[in-house]
Scaffold this active site. Sequence first.
Site, PDB file in Angstrom:
ATOM      1  N   PRO A   2       0.763  -1.398   0.226  1.00 31.92           N
ATOM      2  CA  PRO A   2       0.153   0.299   0.044  1.00 31.92           C
ATOM      3  C   PRO A   2       1.050   1.375   0.051  1.00 31.92           C
ATOM      4  O   PRO A   2       1.984   1.152   0.569  1.00 31.92           O
ATOM      5  CB  PRO A   2      -0.814  -0.112   1.320  1.00 31.92           C
ATOM      6  CG  PRO A   2      -0.650  -1.413   1.603  1.00 31.92           C
ATOM      7  CD  PRO A   2       0.582  -1.919   1.067  1.00 31.92           C
ATOM      8  N   GLU A   3       0.352   2.284  -0.789  1.00 24.84           N
ATOM      9  CA  GLU A   3       1.193   3.456  -0.774  1.00 24.84           C
ATOM     10  C   GLU A   3       0.279   4.783  -0.409  1.00 24.84           C
ATOM     11  O   GLU A   3      -0.874   4.169   0.262  1.00 24.84           O
ATOM     12  CB  GLU A   3       1.565   3.791  -2.388  1.00 24.84           C
ATOM     13  CG  GLU A   3       2.317   2.393  -2.808  1.00 24.84           C
ATOM     14  CD  GLU A   3       2.927   2.660  -4.428  1.00 24.84           C
ATOM     15  OE1 GLU A   3       2.772   3.991  -4.757  1.00 24.84           O
ATOM     16  OE2 GLU A   3       3.040   1.861  -5.116  1.00 24.84           O
TER      17      GLU A   3
END
Length: 280
Positions: A2-3
């Site tokens: 996840p960013e």
Amino acid sequence: MPELPEVETVVRGLRPLLIGRTITGAIFPAPPGRMMTISANDLAAKIAGQHVERIERRAKYILVRLSANTLAIHLKMTGRLYVLPVGEASENDRYLRVTFLLDNGREFRFSDPRRFGRVLFGPSPDAILPALGPEPLDDSFTLDAFRERIKGRSGTLKPLLLNQGFVAGIGNIYADEALHIAKLHPLRRADSLTEDEIARLHEAIRQSLSDGVRYEGASVQWYRKADGSKGESQEHFRVYHDPRSEKNKRCPVCGSPIAVIRVGQRGTHFCPVCQPTPLS
Ligand SMILES: [Zn+2]
């Protein structure tokens, strides 16, 4: 992993479920090991009775701001956060690492099959987080501020964008998307950029990340929103894709086949026509 857009979406989903609640305890199904820097007993004792004041994001960290402390969670590859009534099972529970009990008959759970996720606990975010670069979607991330930051950098663009001390929150997906928007090859050197290219890159970073937030993140692998549903960013990718499942991806601007190379161990996707190879 996840960013920024995925973590921001999780944060937004958790707020209505957690803000205003009191955490009454913490249960660890197994010893937390390297997930935490404090012991399970210590965390459980210190967190009990604390009120959730607000929930924020810094880089890829979820910050649960409590009455006296901050709980920071990094999802890494496969972490998931979800809130369910006590006794209600979820398929994610198989990989449960910690359950925080809430005062309303619900539980805030963290599951993580690959076990790369981190749970940090301390008096303040500054006390527990590593040094991080600026938030690219903040108003303070102006072109002048970015120009100041990139000046003197000589590395290639892709690894520079992934460097959390340079700019916070960008990972493999949004780095590739930003470089395509900016029409810059991932192997361009930072010190070769013209003023115009620096301006394009600054704008492209903000565009790729804000698009990601708007589409509620990319569910290409493990990531899910706090309610368990998928984000939609993956349906809007310009260059990023998984070549094993999506063959013949083409550039949305010129129609050329997207090239995939490795840059610093990371699969890197770009259009060879729109993002020309650097001369040197
Ligand atoms: Zn193209």
